[in-house]
Design a protein around this motif. Structure first.
Motif, PDB file in Angstrom:
ATOM      1  N   GLY A 188     -39.203   1.717  39.228  1.00 58.46           N
ATOM      2  CA  GLY A 188     -39.415   1.391  40.627  1.00 58.46           C
ATOM      3  C   GLY A 188     -40.373   2.350  41.289  1.00 58.46           C
ATOM      4  O   GLY A 188     -41.453   2.627  40.771  1.00 58.46           O
ATOM      5  N   GLY A 189     -39.943   2.885  42.436  1.00 57.61           N
ATOM      6  CA  GLY A 189     -40.817   3.775  43.181  1.00 57.61           C
ATOM      7  C   GLY A 189     -40.493   5.238  43.028  1.00 57.61           C
ATOM      8  O   GLY A 189     -41.334   6.097  43.309  1.00 57.61           O
ATOM      9  N   THR A 190     -39.256   5.560  42.570  1.00 63.74           N
ATOM     10  CA  THR A 190     -38.825   6.959  42.552  1.00 63.74           C
ATOM     11  C   THR A 190     -38.430   7.443  41.165  1.00 63.74           C
ATOM     12  O   THR A 190     -38.777   8.550  40.777  1.00 63.74           O
ATOM     13  CB  THR A 190     -37.641   7.147  43.524  1.00 63.74           C
ATOM     14  N   LEU A 194     -36.395  -6.468  25.731  1.00 64.88           N
ATOM     15  CA  LEU A 194     -36.627  -5.489  26.784  1.00 64.88           C
ATOM     16  C   LEU A 194     -36.709  -6.207  28.128  1.00 64.88           C
ATOM     17  O   LEU A 194     -37.585  -7.043  28.345  1.00 64.88           O
ATOM     18  CB  LEU A 194     -37.917  -4.716  26.513  1.00 64.88           C
ATOM     19  N   PHE A 195     -35.774  -5.888  29.035  1.00 64.59           N
ATOM     20  CA  PHE A 195     -35.797  -6.459  30.373  1.00 64.59           C
ATOM     21  C   PHE A 195     -36.561  -5.502  31.281  1.00 64.59           C
ATOM     22  O   PHE A 195     -36.134  -4.377  31.514  1.00 64.59           O
ATOM     23  CB  PHE A 195     -34.377  -6.677  30.898  1.00 64.59           C
ATOM     24  N   SER A 196     -37.700  -5.988  31.780  1.00 65.54           N
ATOM     25  CA  SER A 196     -38.593  -5.181  32.610  1.00 65.54           C
ATOM     26  C   SER A 196     -38.270  -5.426  34.075  1.00 65.54           C
ATOM     27  O   SER A 196     -38.553  -6.497  34.615  1.00 65.54           O
ATOM     28  CB  SER A 196     -40.050  -5.559  32.308  1.00 65.54           C
ATOM     29  N   THR A 197     -37.648  -4.442  34.742  1.00 62.69           N
ATOM     30  CA  THR A 197     -37.245  -4.606  36.131  1.00 62.69           C
ATOM     31  C   THR A 197     -37.792  -3.453  36.965  1.00 62.69           C
ATOM     32  O   THR A 197     -38.148  -2.401  36.453  1.00 62.69           O
ATOM     33  CB  THR A 197     -35.715  -4.666  36.273  1.00 62.69           C
ATOM     34  N   GLY A 198     -37.826  -3.667  38.275  1.00 62.01           N
ATOM     35  CA  GLY A 198     -38.405  -2.683  39.179  1.00 62.01           C
ATOM     36  C   GLY A 198     -39.817  -3.078  39.572  1.00 62.01           C
ATOM     37  O   GLY A 198     -40.536  -3.743  38.815  1.00 62.01           O
ATOM     38  N   GLY A 199     -40.215  -2.678  40.768  1.00 60.77           N
ATOM     39  CA  GLY A 199     -41.499  -3.107  41.298  1.00 60.77           C
ATOM     40  C   GLY A 199     -42.701  -2.666  40.509  1.00 60.77           C
ATOM     41  O   GLY A 199     -43.734  -3.339  40.489  1.00 60.77           O
ATOM     42  N   THR A 200     -42.615  -1.514  39.822  1.00 55.78           N
ATOM     43  CA  THR A 200     -43.750  -0.976  39.066  1.00 55.78           C
ATOM     44  C   THR A 200     -43.714  -1.398  37.602  1.00 55.78           C
ATOM     45  O   THR A 200     -44.723  -1.318  36.904  1.00 55.78           O
ATOM     46  CB  THR A 200     -43.756   0.566  39.170  1.00 55.78           C
ATOM     47  N   ALA A 201     -42.559  -1.861  37.133  1.00 55.53           N
ATOM     48  CA  ALA A 201     -42.342  -2.059  35.696  1.00 55.53           C
ATOM     49  C   ALA A 201     -43.302  -3.057  35.073  1.00 55.53           C
ATOM     50  O   ALA A 201     -43.783  -2.848  33.949  1.00 55.53           O
ATOM     51  CB  ALA A 201     -40.898  -2.513  35.458  1.00 55.53           C
ATOM     52  N   ALA A 243     -37.132  -9.570  39.212  1.00 53.57           N
ATOM     53  CA  ALA A 243     -37.489  -8.323  38.519  1.00 53.57           C
ATOM     54  C   ALA A 243     -37.390  -7.072  39.373  1.00 53.57           C
ATOM     55  O   ALA A 243     -36.730  -6.110  39.011  1.00 53.57           O
ATOM     56  CB  ALA A 243     -38.912  -8.446  37.951  1.00 53.57           C
ATOM     57  N   SER A 244     -38.060  -7.041  40.516  1.00 53.53           N
ATOM     58  CA  SER A 244     -38.090  -5.799  41.275  1.00 53.53           C
ATOM     59  C   SER A 244     -36.930  -5.686  42.243  1.00 53.53           C
ATOM     60  O   SER A 244     -36.825  -4.709  42.984  1.00 53.53           O
ATOM     61  CB  SER A 244     -39.413  -5.665  42.028  1.00 53.53           C
ATOM     62  N   VAL A 245     -36.028  -6.688  42.242  1.00 55.25           N
ATOM     63  CA  VAL A 245     -34.812  -6.593  43.046  1.00 55.25           C
ATOM     64  C   VAL A 245     -33.602  -6.843  42.144  1.00 55.25           C
ATOM     65  O   VAL A 245     -32.597  -7.402  42.557  1.00 55.25           O
ATOM     66  CB  VAL A 245     -34.838  -7.588  44.230  1.00 55.25           C
ATOM     67  N   GLN A 246     -33.703  -6.390  40.894  1.00 53.23           N
ATOM     68  CA  GLN A 246     -32.672  -6.675  39.909  1.00 53.23           C
ATOM     69  C   GLN A 246     -31.339  -6.031  40.278  1.00 53.23           C
ATOM     70  O   GLN A 246     -30.273  -6.555  39.967  1.00 53.23           O
ATOM     71  CB  GLN A 246     -33.119  -6.207  38.520  1.00 53.23           C
ATOM     72  N   ILE A 265     -50.302 -11.353  36.711  1.00 55.37           N
ATOM     73  CA  ILE A 265     -49.488 -12.319  37.449  1.00 55.37           C
ATOM     74  C   ILE A 265     -48.958 -11.617  38.688  1.00 55.37           C
ATOM     75  O   ILE A 265     -48.304 -10.572  38.589  1.00 55.37           O
ATOM     76  CB  ILE A 265     -48.325 -12.845  36.586  1.00 55.37           C
ATOM     77  N   TRP A 266     -49.247 -12.192  39.865  1.00 56.94           N
ATOM     78  CA  TRP A 266     -48.843 -11.562  41.122  1.00 56.94           C
ATOM     79  C   TRP A 266     -47.684 -12.323  41.748  1.00 56.94           C
ATOM     80  O   TRP A 266     -47.723 -13.544  41.885  1.00 56.94           O
ATOM     81  CB  TRP A 266     -50.014 -11.535  42.104  1.00 56.94           C
ATOM     82  N   THR A 267     -46.647 -11.590  42.123  1.00 59.98           N
ATOM     83  CA  THR A 267     -45.546 -12.139  42.913  1.00 59.98           C
ATOM     84  C   THR A 267     -45.467 -11.305  44.194  1.00 59.98           C
ATOM     85  O   THR A 267     -46.071 -10.234  44.271  1.00 59.98           O
ATOM     86  CB  THR A 267     -44.208 -12.059  42.156  1.00 59.98           C
ATOM     87  N   PRO A 268     -44.724 -11.746  45.209  1.00 57.98           N
ATOM     88  CA  PRO A 268     -44.608 -10.941  46.429  1.00 57.98           C
ATOM     89  C   PRO A 268     -43.882  -9.623  46.217  1.00 57.98           C
ATOM     90  O   PRO A 268     -43.968  -8.730  47.063  1.00 57.98           O
ATOM     91  CB  PRO A 268     -43.812 -11.856  47.372  1.00 57.98           C
ATOM     92  N   ILE A 269     -43.165  -9.479  45.074  1.00 56.19           N
ATOM     93  CA  ILE A 269     -42.345  -8.279  44.898  1.00 56.19           C
ATOM     94  C   ILE A 269     -42.706  -7.467  43.661  1.00 56.19           C
ATOM     95  O   ILE A 269     -42.170  -6.382  43.465  1.00 56.19           O
ATOM     96  CB  ILE A 269     -40.844  -8.641  44.850  1.00 56.19           C
TER      97      ILE A 269
END
Length: 710
Positions: free
Chosen positions: A301-303, A457-464, A486-489, A676-680
């Protein structure tokens, strides 16, 4: 409409998932807004509500369950904003927090680099100083016999002394109280009678386990967090009510279950790292839907970067969980972390002249330079933006990005000191980040005897999505799955979780054991769990129960938690027999070999059953998630632009198509390289990769075999 809302506050972003009665999922994401975290929740709710054609207030008015996880506990400890607490303990054990476990306390929790100079290491300062620790004359032996009874006048004096010292909370930790808690109960009763305004933590209630330092440390952590977290959760509930929410507020715990807010306030230490655990649970839930039983959960994610595993459908507990450098003895699902994420600051090490990435983070404010929030130091997100991955039109619903400023700061701060061209320097930092990600996943799998090739491999988080597909290709995993959420898993995990209570008791017992005695221990725990779930409104048909026993070889400290009940949890618990306990011993040795090596077991050393656990789950009604049928694989209609961006497996910048995720449908196939771009989140496919959209709107990425060497 009957909604379930999950909200997860992270160090950089606040995530939101809304699930309606038909199983439709709507996502929301916004920057976290410390110290007023509620504004970040509202912003994420508004984003989700807008997608549903309504407002946050109207959404909350129709919400049945509001499920929450937060970094408030970790932030409290990191910032040193915890409550002023005191400790009452058995005479002669006042220095337990200072002694820790001897030399182990000097280096536990340090990085490998920090451990290289042992003379410069030291133990972390105790959360409760010696001036706020009060001993009392009392003694219970290991069999539970009271050798020295309490002196009520001495107890009252200790409590008044701590109150005069200005404490907001009192922890109580007496010797062998997990065997016989009578003395602790008596001290607790006096505290509540004399000072009902104080937050009270009692060791036999929160950590009834062997290990004097870990038990005392758990009590100290919980006491220091108690008043702060209680105020936070009370304010959250009041704020939600003011916005029109009339449903039930549940709070995630790191043991992998939700608790009613009233109980969550009594054990705030359970909230530590509850967000990453939520993400792990969300990945397991999604894996169950897809038929995946071996999962590597990776959250970038971010941190921070977090990794956990699901093996044969099961998640292991973490041994010796720790926050900062403080141990605690609470059940916690196994998620390991690294100070690396999108907000990690890129710097040049003045000692070596080489690049350094993290662990310092810019968070959301001031954030990466490209955010325009006042950040002045380049971060990994700035690197990703410079490499061509981020798109202003799709970033958090159209948030603008200052790429010009990001390039200038990176060039001045990093590329020039390294003597490199900016393009080469950004690619080098990207590869450095991927190598650090690869290393933690490798340690969590290969170094634990797990073969990544048999895992998804499950890729989650906004940066992943910009890094994990490349890392997954290098690891050789069976596939990389970028979930729709993904980024709100973490928020998705909340929205698909149940209420869970864990009860345990520690009774070190040598093998062989009497099955009747073991059943008596479990029956006592069973009564506590089922009574609690019944008070919360769960009927017999809504409760699932499982048992486990912590085992070890005699004279060893390495403990393995052995599940007793196979497969999915089921209603009722049949009595254990000599045969079922023999099976548990065999399972212990199987798990031991898997963890420590094929020749590591030695039954002749003897074995001990140490801690007995029951996990009671109250099944929260949830909607089903039907899979959509797969359609035409042609995804060219979702291409919205072509752009030049860096391709890691080719180590060059190339022109590639960019896809709008909202235009993709189940069955669509996207060949790499592509973005691929999503809002998150943003997903970057490598040259040899191909993504397919499955029936749940997840991106499933496979790597084509490499061609023959030329």
């Amino acid at each position: 409409m009957d909604y379930i809302v999950g909200t997860d506050i992270g160090g950089t972003c606040t995530d939101c998932v809304v699930i309606d009665g038909a199983g439709r999922t709507t996502l929301g994401k916004a920057f976290s807004t410390p110290p007023d975290f509620f504004q970040g929740i509202l912003n994420a709710l508004e984003m989700a509500a807008e997608s549903l054609g309504t407002t946050a207030r109207a959404l909350l008015a129709e919400t049945r369950l509001f499920l929450h996880s937060s970094t408030v506990a970790e932030n409290t400890l990191v910032n040193g904003d915890f409550a002023r607490a005191g400790l009452i303990t058995t005479l002669g054990f006042e220095s337990t927090l200072f002694a820790t476990r001897g030399g182990f306390g000097r280096w536990s929790g340090l990085t490998e680099e920090e451990k290289r100079n042992p003379i410069e290491t030291d133990k972390p300062p105790p959360l409760i100083p010696i001036g706020r620790i009060r001993p009392v004359h009392e003694r219970v032996d290991r069999q539970g016999a009271v050798l020295t009874p309490l002196n009520p006048a001495e107890v009252e004096q200790a409590i008044e002394s701590l109150a005069d010292a200005g404490v907001e909370a009192i922890g109580i930790c007496l010797l062998w109280s997990f065997v016989n808690p009578d003395n602790e109960r008596a001290v607790s009763a006096v505290v509540r009678r004399l000072r009902p305004d104080l937050f009270v933590t009692v060791s036999h209630e929160i950590a009834p386990m062997i290990g004097e330092y870990e038990r005392t440390s758990t009590v100290a952590l919980n006491a220091c967090l108690g008043p702060v977290v209680t105020r936070y959760l009370s304010a959250l509930e009041s704020w939600l009510r003011e916005l029109g929410f009339h449903g039930t507020l549940l709070v995630m715990q790191a043991h992998g279950g939700l608790l009613p807010v009233e109980e969550a306030t009594t054990r705030p230490i359970g909230m530590v790292e509850s967000g990453p655990v939520s993400g792990l649970l969300g990945s397991k839930r999604l894996g169950d839907l897809r038929g995946e039983r071996n999962i590597i959960f990776a959250d970038l994610g971010g941190t921070t970067f977090k990794v956990g595993t699901v093996r044969e459908g099961l998640i292991e507990y973490q041994r010796e969980p720790m926050v900062l450098r403080y141990h605690y003895a609470l059940p916690k699902l196994d998620v390991v972390s690294l100070g690396l994420a999108g907000g990690s600051i890129v710097a040049v090490d003045p000692r070596t002249g080489g690049p350094r990435l993290g662990p310092r983070s810019a968070g959301s404010y001031p954030g990466p330079v490209c955010y325009g929030h006042g950040g002045t130091e380049p971060t990994l997100t700035d690197v990703d933006a410079i490499l061509g991955y981020l798109n202003t039109r799709y970033f958090l619903g159209g948030t603008s990005l200052n790429l010009t400023e990001a390039r200038e700061v990176f060039s001045r701060s990093i590329a020039e000191p390294l003597g490199m061209e900016p393009e080469a320097a950004t690619a080098a930092i990207y590869r450095l980040a991927n190598s650090m990600i690869y290393d933690l996943v490798h340690k969590t799998t290969v170094q634990r005897g797990l073969d990544p090739r048999s895992f998804v491999l499950f890729s989650t988080g906004g940066t992943a999505g910009m890094h994990l597909p490349a890392v997954g290709q290098a690891l050789g995993v069976a596939a990389v799955v970028v979930p729709h959420s993904a980024s709100v898993q973490g928020a998705f995990g909340l929205a698909t979780s149940d209420i869970v209570h864990e009860e345990l008791t520690t009774r070190p017992t040598r093998w062989p054991v009497n099955a009747t005695a073991v059943n008596d221990l479990f029956d006592a725990l069973l009564g506590k769990v089922t009574a609690q779930l019944a008070r919360e409104g769960f009927g017999q048909d809504q409760i699932q129960l499982t048992r486990a026993i912590d085992m070890r070889y005699r004279r060893q400290v390495h403990i393995i938690t052995v599940p007793i009940d196979h497969g999915e949890p089921r209603d009722g618990l049949p009595p254990l027999t000599a045969a079922s306990l023999d099976e548990a011993i065999d399972r212990f040795e199987t798990l031991y070999r898997q963890k420590y090596g094929a020749e590591s077991t030695f039954r002749e050393a003897g074995m001990e059953l140490v801690t007995f656990r029951i996990r009671g789950t109250g099944i929260v009604p949830k909607p089903s998630f039907p899979a959509a049928p797969l359609g035409d694989p042609d995804a060219q209609g979702a291409i919205v632009e072509w752009r030049r961006a860096y391709v890691a497996d080719a180590d060059r910048t190339d022109t590639m198509p960019g896809y709008d995720f909202s235009r993709l449908r189940p069955g669509h196939v996207i060949p790499g390289p592509a973005i691929i771009w999503t809002p998150i989140t943003t997903v970057v496919l490598q040259t040899r990769q191909q993504a397919r959209v499955d029936g749940y709107q997840n991106l499933v990425i496979h790597t084509r075999p490499a061609g023959p060497a030329v």
